[in-house]
Design a protein around this motif. Structure first.
Motif, short mmCIF file in Angstrom:
data_model
loop_
_atom_site.label_atom_id
_atom_site.label_comp_id
_atom_site.label_asym_id
_atom_site.label_seq_id
_atom_site.Cartn_x
_atom_site.Cartn_y
_atom_site.Cartn_z
N VAL A 103 -61.51 5.40 -45.81
CA VAL A 103 -62.85 5.93 -46.15
C VAL A 103 -63.95 5.04 -45.55
N ASP A 104 -63.53 4.08 -44.69
CA ASP A 104 -64.45 3.03 -44.23
C ASP A 104 -65.29 3.41 -43.01
N GLU A 105 -65.01 4.57 -42.41
CA GLU A 105 -65.80 5.08 -41.27
C GLU A 105 -65.74 4.17 -40.04
N LEU A 106 -64.74 3.29 -39.98
CA LEU A 106 -64.64 2.38 -38.83
C LEU A 106 -64.20 3.10 -37.57
N HIS A 107 -63.48 4.20 -37.70
CA HIS A 107 -63.13 4.97 -36.48
C HIS A 107 -64.41 5.51 -35.83
N GLN A 108 -65.28 6.08 -36.64
CA GLN A 108 -66.54 6.61 -36.11
C GLN A 108 -67.41 5.49 -35.55
N LYS A 109 -67.40 4.35 -36.26
CA LYS A 109 -68.18 3.19 -35.79
C LYS A 109 -67.67 2.73 -34.41
N ALA A 110 -66.36 2.91 -34.18
CA ALA A 110 -65.76 2.49 -32.89
C ALA A 110 -66.04 3.51 -31.80
N GLY A 111 -66.51 4.72 -32.19
CA GLY A 111 -66.84 5.74 -31.19
C GLY A 111 -65.98 6.97 -31.25
N SER A 112 -64.99 7.01 -32.15
CA SER A 112 -64.17 8.23 -32.27
C SER A 112 -65.04 9.36 -32.80
N LYS A 113 -64.90 10.54 -32.19
CA LYS A 113 -65.70 11.69 -32.61
C LYS A 113 -64.88 12.64 -33.49
N ASN A 114 -63.63 12.88 -33.05
CA ASN A 114 -62.81 13.87 -33.75
C ASN A 114 -61.95 13.17 -34.81
N VAL A 115 -62.56 12.95 -35.98
CA VAL A 115 -61.91 12.19 -37.04
C VAL A 115 -61.78 13.07 -38.29
N ILE A 116 -60.58 13.20 -38.79
CA ILE A 116 -60.37 13.94 -40.05
C ILE A 116 -60.18 12.92 -41.16
N GLU A 117 -61.14 12.90 -42.11
CA GLU A 117 -61.09 11.92 -43.20
C GLU A 117 -60.43 12.56 -44.42
N LEU A 118 -59.13 12.28 -44.57
CA LEU A 118 -58.36 12.94 -45.64
C LEU A 118 -58.87 12.55 -47.03
N HIS A 119 -59.27 11.29 -47.19
CA HIS A 119 -59.62 10.79 -48.52
C HIS A 119 -61.11 10.58 -48.70
N GLY A 120 -61.91 11.23 -47.83
CA GLY A 120 -63.36 11.16 -48.00
C GLY A 120 -63.97 9.97 -47.28
N ASN A 121 -65.18 9.64 -47.68
CA ASN A 121 -65.97 8.65 -46.96
C ASN A 121 -66.82 7.86 -47.96
N ILE A 122 -66.67 6.56 -47.96
CA ILE A 122 -67.34 5.72 -48.98
C ILE A 122 -68.85 5.76 -48.84
N MET A 153 -74.14 10.55 -59.79
CA MET A 153 -73.43 10.87 -58.54
C MET A 153 -72.26 9.90 -58.39
N ARG A 154 -71.24 10.38 -57.71
CA ARG A 154 -70.00 9.58 -57.52
C ARG A 154 -69.73 9.39 -56.03
N PRO A 155 -68.90 8.41 -55.71
CA PRO A 155 -68.51 8.29 -54.30
C PRO A 155 -67.73 9.54 -53.87
N ASP A 156 -67.98 10.01 -52.67
CA ASP A 156 -67.29 11.23 -52.18
C ASP A 156 -65.96 10.81 -51.55
N VAL A 157 -65.10 10.27 -52.42
CA VAL A 157 -63.75 9.86 -51.99
C VAL A 157 -62.75 10.54 -52.92
N VAL A 158 -61.50 10.61 -52.47
CA VAL A 158 -60.46 11.27 -53.28
C VAL A 158 -59.82 10.22 -54.18
N TRP A 159 -59.85 10.42 -55.46
CA TRP A 159 -59.24 9.50 -56.41
C TRP A 159 -57.83 9.95 -56.78
N PHE A 160 -57.08 9.03 -57.32
CA PHE A 160 -55.71 9.38 -57.75
C PHE A 160 -55.77 10.56 -58.71
N GLY A 161 -54.87 11.50 -58.49
CA GLY A 161 -54.82 12.67 -59.38
C GLY A 161 -55.75 13.79 -58.96
#
Ligand code: APR
Length: 244
Positions: A103-122, A153-161
């Motif tokens: 959820v750390d968005e480091l792929h996008q920070k590195a320049g990746s464009k086509n990123v599927i974030e399964l567990h959301g984004n912090i 409001m809550r973080p838009d990340v996927v929590w256990f369960g």
């Protein structure tokens, strides 16, 4: 081990549809703790006390403090060499998609464009009661309130369960099914349904390359297992690719 690298590099070179699947391990070299390693987050905190909706509803301030602490650490974190090489490969048309559990968005920070974030984004937050969703521009000082309905409001990340967004999950599975080569980097592979994606790709004939200093739940299905840190292995593969 050298021949394993050559096998992996040849598979990447010949791939029609190379997809990357990543976990916390790819960010470990950036100083971001993993979850289950010896110094992992879940060895210090109980996930059920922090990363569940129930924990949040019972004590939202406490859970927000934990996320603000993680965001504080993340805000100045630079992507690793491994993140950057994946972004380079995407630019060169070698890599099609990054599917990440992070959820750390480091792929996008590195320049990746086509990123599927399964567990959301912090860095995204959403209202617990209305459809208000937004991206944080700076670190929240305290628990953010919804400017539409006034609720928390809550973080838009996927929590256990919690269920993953069905569309995002379908997109990720489809990318896995389209892949003829999947490079799996830095995941224990023990969390589902994410962990199914490389296994499903394998059953559909994909060639699986795993990069992880320790064996994982993915290793049994890997065609090539590179027991190495992400950036070291990715630099070796990058150099080999340029000589093939
Ligand atoms: N390079 C590559 N892999 C590494 C490195 C490194 N430098 N350092 C550690 N690893 C590996 C570990 O060996 C481990 O197998 O990264 C993996 C991290 O596993 P986890 O901590 O379980 O992280 P992950 O697989 O991403 O967890 C999946 O679980 O808690 C939930 O939602 C959370 O997305 C997370 C999910």
């Amino acid at each position: 081990m050298e021949e394993e690298y050559i096998k992996a590099a040849k598979a990447i070179k010949q791939a029609d549809y190379l997809v990357a699947f990543t976990g916390a391990g790819i960010s470990a070299e950036c100083g971001i703790p993993t979850f289950r390693g010896k110094d992992g987050l879940w060895t210090k905190f109980k996930p059920e006390e922090i990363a569940t909706y129930q924990a949040f509803i019972r004590n939202p301030e406490f859970v927000w403090q934990w996320y603000i602490m993680r965001m504080e650490k993340l805000k100045d974190t630079k992507p690793s060499e491994a993140h950057k090489i994946l972004a380079e490969w995407e630019k060169k048309g070698i890599l099609k998609t990054v599917i990440t559990q992070n959820v750390d968005e480091l792929h996008q920070k590195a320049g990746s464009k086509n990123v599927i974030e399964l567990h959301g984004n912090i860095w995204r937050i959403k209202c617990i009661y209305c459809d208000n969703k937004k991206r944080l521009k700076k670190l929240p000082k305290s628990m953010p309130r919804c400017d539409k309905c006034g609720n928390i409001m809550r973080p838009d990340v996927v929590w256990f369960g919690e269920a993953l967004d069905p569309l995002i999950l379908q997109l990720a599975f489809d990318e896995g099914l389209k892949s003829d080569v999947m490079i799996v980097i830095g995941t224990s592979g023990v969390v589902y349904p994410a962990g199914h994606i490389p296994v499903r790709a394998k059953t559909m004939g994909a060639f699986i390359i795993e990069i992880n200093p320790e064996e994982s739940a993915i290793t049994p299905v890997a065609d090539v297992y590179l027991a190495e840190k992400a950036s070291v292995a990715m630099k070796k593969l990058k150099n080999l690719l340029s000589s093939l």
